[in-house]
Design a protein around this motif. Sequence first.
Motif, PDB file in Angstrom:
ATOM      1  N   MET A   7       0.830  -1.203   0.000  1.00 14.74           N
ATOM      2  CA  MET A   7       0.000   0.000   0.000  1.00 14.74           C
ATOM      3  C   MET A   7       0.867   1.256   0.000  1.00 14.74           C
ATOM      4  SD  MET A   7      -3.009   1.125   2.691  1.00 14.74           S
ATOM      5  CE  MET A   7      -1.999   1.108   4.163  1.00 14.74           C
ATOM      6  N   LYS A   8       0.387   2.275  -0.681  1.00 15.08           N
ATOM      7  CA  LYS A   8       1.027   3.596  -0.617  1.00 15.08           C
ATOM      8  C   LYS A   8       0.179   4.491   0.285  1.00 15.08           C
ATOM      9  CE  LYS A   8       2.572   3.581  -5.404  1.00 15.08           C
ATOM     10  NZ  LYS A   8       2.367   4.280  -6.667  1.00 15.08           N
ATOM     11  N   VAL A   9       0.856   5.247   1.155  1.00 16.65           N
ATOM     12  CA  VAL A   9       0.149   6.100   2.106  1.00 16.65           C
ATOM     13  C   VAL A   9       0.581   7.548   1.892  1.00 16.65           C
ATOM     14  CG1 VAL A   9      -0.381   6.494   4.547  1.00 16.65           C
ATOM     15  CG2 VAL A   9       0.215   4.195   3.776  1.00 16.65           C
ATOM     16  N   LEU A  10      -0.360   8.459   1.967  1.00 17.43           N
ATOM     17  CA  LEU A  10      -0.050   9.886   1.879  1.00 17.43           C
ATOM     18  C   LEU A  10      -0.299  10.521   3.249  1.00 17.43           C
ATOM     19  CD1 LEU A  10      -0.920  12.254  -1.024  1.00 17.43           C
ATOM     20  CD2 LEU A  10      -1.412  12.971   1.310  1.00 17.43           C
ATOM     21  N   VAL A  11       0.699  11.255   3.741  1.00 17.39           N
ATOM     22  CA  VAL A  11       0.599  11.908   5.044  1.00 17.39           C
ATOM     23  C   VAL A  11       0.565  13.420   4.833  1.00 17.39           C
ATOM     24  CG1 VAL A  11       1.741  12.269   7.279  1.00 17.39           C
ATOM     25  CG2 VAL A  11       1.834  10.009   6.190  1.00 17.39           C
ATOM     26  N   VAL A  12      -0.458  14.070   5.351  1.00 12.89           N
ATOM     27  CA  VAL A  12      -0.585  15.527   5.206  1.00 12.89           C
ATOM     28  C   VAL A  12       0.023  16.203   6.437  1.00 12.89           C
ATOM     29  CG1 VAL A  12      -2.214  17.456   4.981  1.00 12.89           C
ATOM     30  CG2 VAL A  12      -2.699  15.257   3.851  1.00 12.89           C
ATOM     31  N   GLY A  13       0.986  17.111   6.198  1.00 14.52           N
ATOM     32  CA  GLY A  13       1.590  17.862   7.303  1.00 14.52           C
ATOM     33  C   GLY A  13       3.105  17.941   7.164  1.00 14.52           C
ATOM     34  N   SER A  14       3.737  18.693   8.047  1.00 12.67           N
ATOM     35  CA  SER A  14       5.187  18.912   7.916  1.00 12.67           C
ATOM     36  C   SER A  14       5.903  19.006   9.253  1.00 12.67           C
ATOM     37  CB  SER A  14       5.435  20.200   7.126  1.00 12.67           C
ATOM     38  OG  SER A  14       4.888  21.296   7.844  1.00 12.67           O
ATOM     39  N   GLY A  15       5.275  18.503  10.316  1.00 18.93           N
ATOM     40  CA  GLY A  15       5.896  18.631  11.639  1.00 18.93           C
ATOM     41  C   GLY A  15       6.557  17.348  12.109  1.00 18.93           C
ATOM     42  N   GLY A  16       6.968  17.368  13.380  1.00 21.51           N
ATOM     43  CA  GLY A  16       7.562  16.190  13.997  1.00 21.51           C
ATOM     44  C   GLY A  16       6.556  15.055  14.067  1.00 21.51           C
ATOM     45  N   ARG A  17       5.305  15.416  14.288  1.00 23.86           N
ATOM     46  CA  ARG A  17       4.230  14.418  14.318  1.00 23.86           C
ATOM     47  C   ARG A  17       4.160  13.655  12.995  1.00 23.86           C
ATOM     48  NH1 ARG A  17      -0.779  17.673  15.317  1.00 23.86           N
ATOM     49  NH2 ARG A  17      -0.017  18.693  13.461  1.00 23.86           N
ATOM     50  N   GLU A  18       4.208  14.382  11.895  1.00 22.82           N
ATOM     51  CA  GLU A  18       4.087  13.735  10.582  1.00 22.82           C
ATOM     52  C   GLU A  18       5.342  12.920  10.260  1.00 22.82           C
ATOM     53  OE1 GLU A  18       3.202  16.940  11.151  1.00 22.82           O
ATOM     54  OE2 GLU A  18       1.027  16.641  11.040  1.00 22.82           O
ATOM     55  N   HIS A  19       6.512  13.406  10.677  1.00 21.41           N
ATOM     56  CA  HIS A  19       7.733  12.622  10.481  1.00 21.41           C
ATOM     57  C   HIS A  19       7.615  11.295  11.243  1.00 21.41           C
ATOM     58  CE1 HIS A  19      12.469  12.506  10.586  1.00 21.41           C
ATOM     59  NE2 HIS A  19      11.935  11.420  10.076  1.00 21.41           N
ATOM     60  N   ALA A  20       7.121  11.368  12.484  1.00 22.92           N
ATOM     61  CA  ALA A  20       6.979  10.148  13.291  1.00 22.92           C
ATOM     62  C   ALA A  20       5.958   9.190  12.664  1.00 22.92           C
ATOM     63  CB  ALA A  20       6.570  10.509  14.719  1.00 22.92           C
ATOM     64  N   ILE A  21       4.869   9.737  12.134  1.00 21.03           N
ATOM     65  CA  ILE A  21       3.847   8.888  11.492  1.00 21.03           C
ATOM     66  C   ILE A  21       4.446   8.203  10.250  1.00 21.03           C
ATOM     67  CG2 ILE A  21       1.651   8.943  10.210  1.00 21.03           C
ATOM     68  CD1 ILE A  21       0.759  11.215  12.180  1.00 21.03           C
ATOM     69  N   ALA A  22       5.147   8.981   9.435  1.00 22.61           N
ATOM     70  CA  ALA A  22       5.752   8.418   8.215  1.00 22.61           C
ATOM     71  C   ALA A  22       6.777   7.339   8.570  1.00 22.61           C
ATOM     72  CB  ALA A  22       6.406   9.530   7.394  1.00 22.61           C
ATOM     73  N   TRP A  23       7.615   7.633   9.534  1.00 22.31           N
ATOM     74  CA  TRP A  23       8.663   6.692   9.994  1.00 22.31           C
ATOM     75  C   TRP A  23       8.040   5.392  10.482  1.00 22.31           C
ATOM     76  CZ3 TRP A  23       9.096   5.257  15.228  1.00 22.31           C
ATOM     77  CH2 TRP A  23      10.285   4.623  15.606  1.00 22.31           C
ATOM     78  N   LYS A  24       6.975   5.512  11.272  1.00 22.51           N
ATOM     79  CA  LYS A  24       6.331   4.314  11.811  1.00 22.51           C
ATOM     80  C   LYS A  24       5.631   3.523  10.706  1.00 22.51           C
ATOM     81  CE  LYS A  24       5.601   1.616  15.092  1.00 22.51           C
ATOM     82  NZ  LYS A  24       6.710   1.114  15.929  1.00 22.51           N
ATOM     83  N   LEU A  25       4.950   4.213   9.820  1.00 26.67           N
ATOM     84  CA  LEU A  25       4.273   3.523   8.713  1.00 26.67           C
ATOM     85  C   LEU A  25       5.271   2.704   7.897  1.00 26.67           C
ATOM     86  CD1 LEU A  25       1.885   6.346   7.428  1.00 26.67           C
ATOM     87  CD2 LEU A  25       1.159   4.102   8.310  1.00 26.67           C
ATOM     88  N   LEU A  26       6.464   3.260   7.666  1.00 28.97           N
ATOM     89  CA  LEU A  26       7.457   2.608   6.821  1.00 28.97           C
ATOM     90  C   LEU A  26       8.047   1.354   7.462  1.00 28.97           C
ATOM     91  CD1 LEU A  26       9.055   5.827   5.365  1.00 28.97           C
ATOM     92  CD2 LEU A  26       8.027   3.979   4.019  1.00 28.97           C
ATOM     93  N   GLN A  27       7.814   1.156   8.758  1.00 27.62           N
ATOM     94  CA  GLN A  27       8.284  -0.077   9.403  1.00 27.62           C
ATOM     95  C   GLN A  27       7.367  -1.254   9.093  1.00 27.62           C
ATOM     96  OE1 GLN A  27       8.742   0.793  13.562  1.00 27.62           O
ATOM     97  NE2 GLN A  27      10.495   2.115  13.196  1.00 27.62           N
ATOM     98  N   SER A  28       6.202  -0.976   8.562  1.00 28.43           N
ATOM     99  CA  SER A  28       5.245  -2.046   8.272  1.00 28.43           C
ATOM    100  C   SER A  28       5.585  -2.689   6.928  1.00 28.43           C
ATOM    101  CB  SER A  28       3.828  -1.483   8.219  1.00 28.43           C
ATOM    102  OG  SER A  28       2.972  -2.432   7.625  1.00 28.43           O
ATOM    103  N   PRO A  29       5.603  -4.026   6.889  1.00 28.30           N
ATOM    104  CA  PRO A  29       5.874  -4.693   5.611  1.00 28.30           C
ATOM    105  C   PRO A  29       4.800  -4.402   4.553  1.00 28.30           C
ATOM    106  CG  PRO A  29       5.337  -6.305   7.349  1.00 28.30           C
ATOM    107  CD  PRO A  29       5.437  -4.967   8.006  1.00 28.30           C
ATOM    108  N   GLN A  30       3.634  -3.962   4.995  1.00 27.10           N
ATOM    109  CA  GLN A  30       2.551  -3.678   4.046  1.00 27.10           C
ATOM    110  C   GLN A  30       2.712  -2.325   3.353  1.00 27.10           C
ATOM    111  OE1 GLN A  30       0.274  -5.994   3.467  1.00 27.10           O
ATOM    112  NE2 GLN A  30       1.260  -7.241   5.042  1.00 27.10           N
ATOM    113  N   VAL A  31       3.573  -1.473   3.901  1.00 30.14           N
ATOM    114  CA  VAL A  31       3.672  -0.117   3.357  1.00 30.14           C
ATOM    115  C   VAL A  31       4.863  -0.032   2.406  1.00 30.14           C
ATOM    116  CG1 VAL A  31       4.005   2.330   3.896  1.00 30.14           C
ATOM    117  CG2 VAL A  31       2.533   0.923   5.348  1.00 30.14           C
ATOM    118  N   GLN A  32       4.514   0.242   1.169  1.00 24.38           N
ATOM    119  CA  GLN A  32       5.502   0.258   0.097  1.00 24.38           C
ATOM    120  C   GLN A  32       6.165   1.637   0.023  1.00 24.38           C
ATOM    121  OE1 GLN A  32       3.086  -0.456  -3.293  1.00 24.38           O
ATOM    122  NE2 GLN A  32       4.637   0.223  -4.756  1.00 24.38           N
ATOM    123  N   GLU A  33       5.360   2.684   0.134  1.00 25.44           N
ATOM    124  CA  GLU A  33       5.881   4.032  -0.015  1.00 25.44           C
ATOM    125  C   GLU A  33       5.013   5.010   0.780  1.00 25.44           C
ATOM    126  OE1 GLU A  33       5.415   5.871  -3.875  1.00 25.44           O
ATOM    127  OE2 GLU A  33       7.092   7.229  -3.531  1.00 25.44           O
TER     128      GLU A  33
END
Length: 428
Positions: A1-27
Motif C-alpha cells: 500500500m502507498k500512504v499519503l501523510v498531510v503535514g510537515s511537523g515532527g508528528r508527521e515525520h513520526a507517522i511516516a517513519w512508523k508507517l514505513l516499518q510495516s511490511p505492508q507499506v511500500q511508499e
Amino acid sequence: MKVLVVGSGGREHAIAWKLLQSPQVQEVVCVPGNGGTAKLERCRNLGLGINDFEGIGRFALVNNIGLIVVGPEVPLAAGITDDLRRQGLTVFGPTQAGAQVESSKAWAKALMQEAKIPTAASAVFTEAAGAIAYVQQQGAPIVIKADGLAAGKGVTVAATEAEAIAAIEAAFGGQFGAAGSQVVIEECLVGQEASILAVTDGLTIRPLLPAQDHKRIGDGDTGANTGGMGAYAPAPVVTPALMERIQQEVLEPAIALLRQRQIDYRGVLYAGLMITPDGDPKVIEFNARFGDPETQVVLPLLETPLDAVLLACAQQRLADLPPLAWKPGAAACVVVAAEGYPEDYKKGLPLSGLANAESHGAIVFHAGTKLKQDQLVTDGGRVLGVTATGADFEQAIAQAYTAVQAIQFEGMYYRQDIGHRVLKRNAA
Ligand code: AMP
Ligand code: GLY
C-alpha cells in the motif's frame, strides 16, 4: 500500500517513519513534509499546500494511494476529509463536523456537557462586557479561551482579574481574528496534565499509551505556553485503573454522542486531561488529531503495524483489530527549538550533528527543517524532536539528552528538565 501523510511537523515525520516499518507499506508521500521526511527511505515529499484538497485528491487518485493520514487540525477543520472521501479516497481523520471538537471550544464544551463528561465549569460569551462581568463575579485564577483555532495561543491562564480582562479585551479586539469573536471562560483546574490519544472509527475507541507533554517554554514549567517542548510515555500518572475510568467517563460517551449526532468520526480523538489532586480525570480540551510531540513518544513504543490501526479506523472495522501491542519500557522526546520561540525566531540556520545524535541510539524527528540544496536548515520554531526509548525513564531521558548534545545550530534552545515528574517520582 502507498500512504499519503498531510503535514510537515515532527508528528508527521513520526507517522511516516512508523508507517514505513510495516511490511505492508511500500511508499509514503508527505505533503509537504520536511527535511526529515525527505531523507527517509521509501518516502518522498510532494510540494503541495496542506489546504490544496483538489491537488492532494488528484495526486492520490492517479498514484493509487490506499490511505491518507491527516496530521494537523487546520485542514481537518476546513473539511479535507469530507472533500477527499467524496472523491472516493480512504482517509484517517474526522470530517469537518467532527473536527469541531477542536475548532470550536464552545462546541466542544457543549458536547462534553451533554455527554456528562467531567470538565471545568465554564460560560461562553460573544461580547466583552458580559465576559468581564463574569470574571469579576468569579474572581481569579480563571482561564480565558478564544473559541476558534489560534495555533495554540488562544488560552490565557489568568492569575489575576486584570490579566483575565486584558485577555478578554485582546480576544474581542481581534487579536485572534474570527477565532476570538467568541470566548469561553473556565474554572482554573489544578493537577497534573496528561494526553490521551485515542484512535476511533466512530464506533469503537481505543486509547494509545498515555503521554505527558511539557507546554511551557522554560524549565520548571515556567514562561509562555508553546506547542509542546518535550514528552514522555507511558505517563505513570495514568494508572490502568484511571485509564479504565477515562475510557468509560470520557472516550466512550464522547464517541457515542458524536455518533448520535450522525458525525462520522474516524481518526484520533485526543483528550487533554487534568488529573485532579483527588485523582479524577477532567477534560481540558479535545483535539481532532495526533498530539505533537506526544506522537513522537507514543509511536516508537507501538508494536502493532500503524497502517493496520489507521486503516481499520478509516474502514470502520476497529472492533475486529486485535488489542494494540506495545513494547515494554519508556520513551522520551526533547524538543529542540529556535532561539526566540514561541515569539519571533530566525529560519534558514544550518543544522549539523544529526547523524552523530542518531549514532547514540536516538531518533531525530524533524519538526521545522527543510533541505536547501542538500543542506539541512531550520524552518520553524520547533526544529527537532529528539526521541529515545529505554528500559525505563532514566535510560530514555538520559539517552535523548546525550543525543541532543551532539546537535548544533545557532541559538538552539531546549528544556533541561524533560521528564522531571517521572524522575522525581522514581527517586521518591
Ligand atoms: P490549550 O491551548 O487548550 O491546549 O490550552 C493550553 C494550556 O492551558 C493547557 O495545556 C493547560 O495547561 C492550560 N489550561 C487550559 N484550560 C485550563 C483550565 N481550565 N485550568 C487550568 N489550566 C488550563
Ligand atoms: N502537544 C499538544 C498538542 O499537540 O496540542
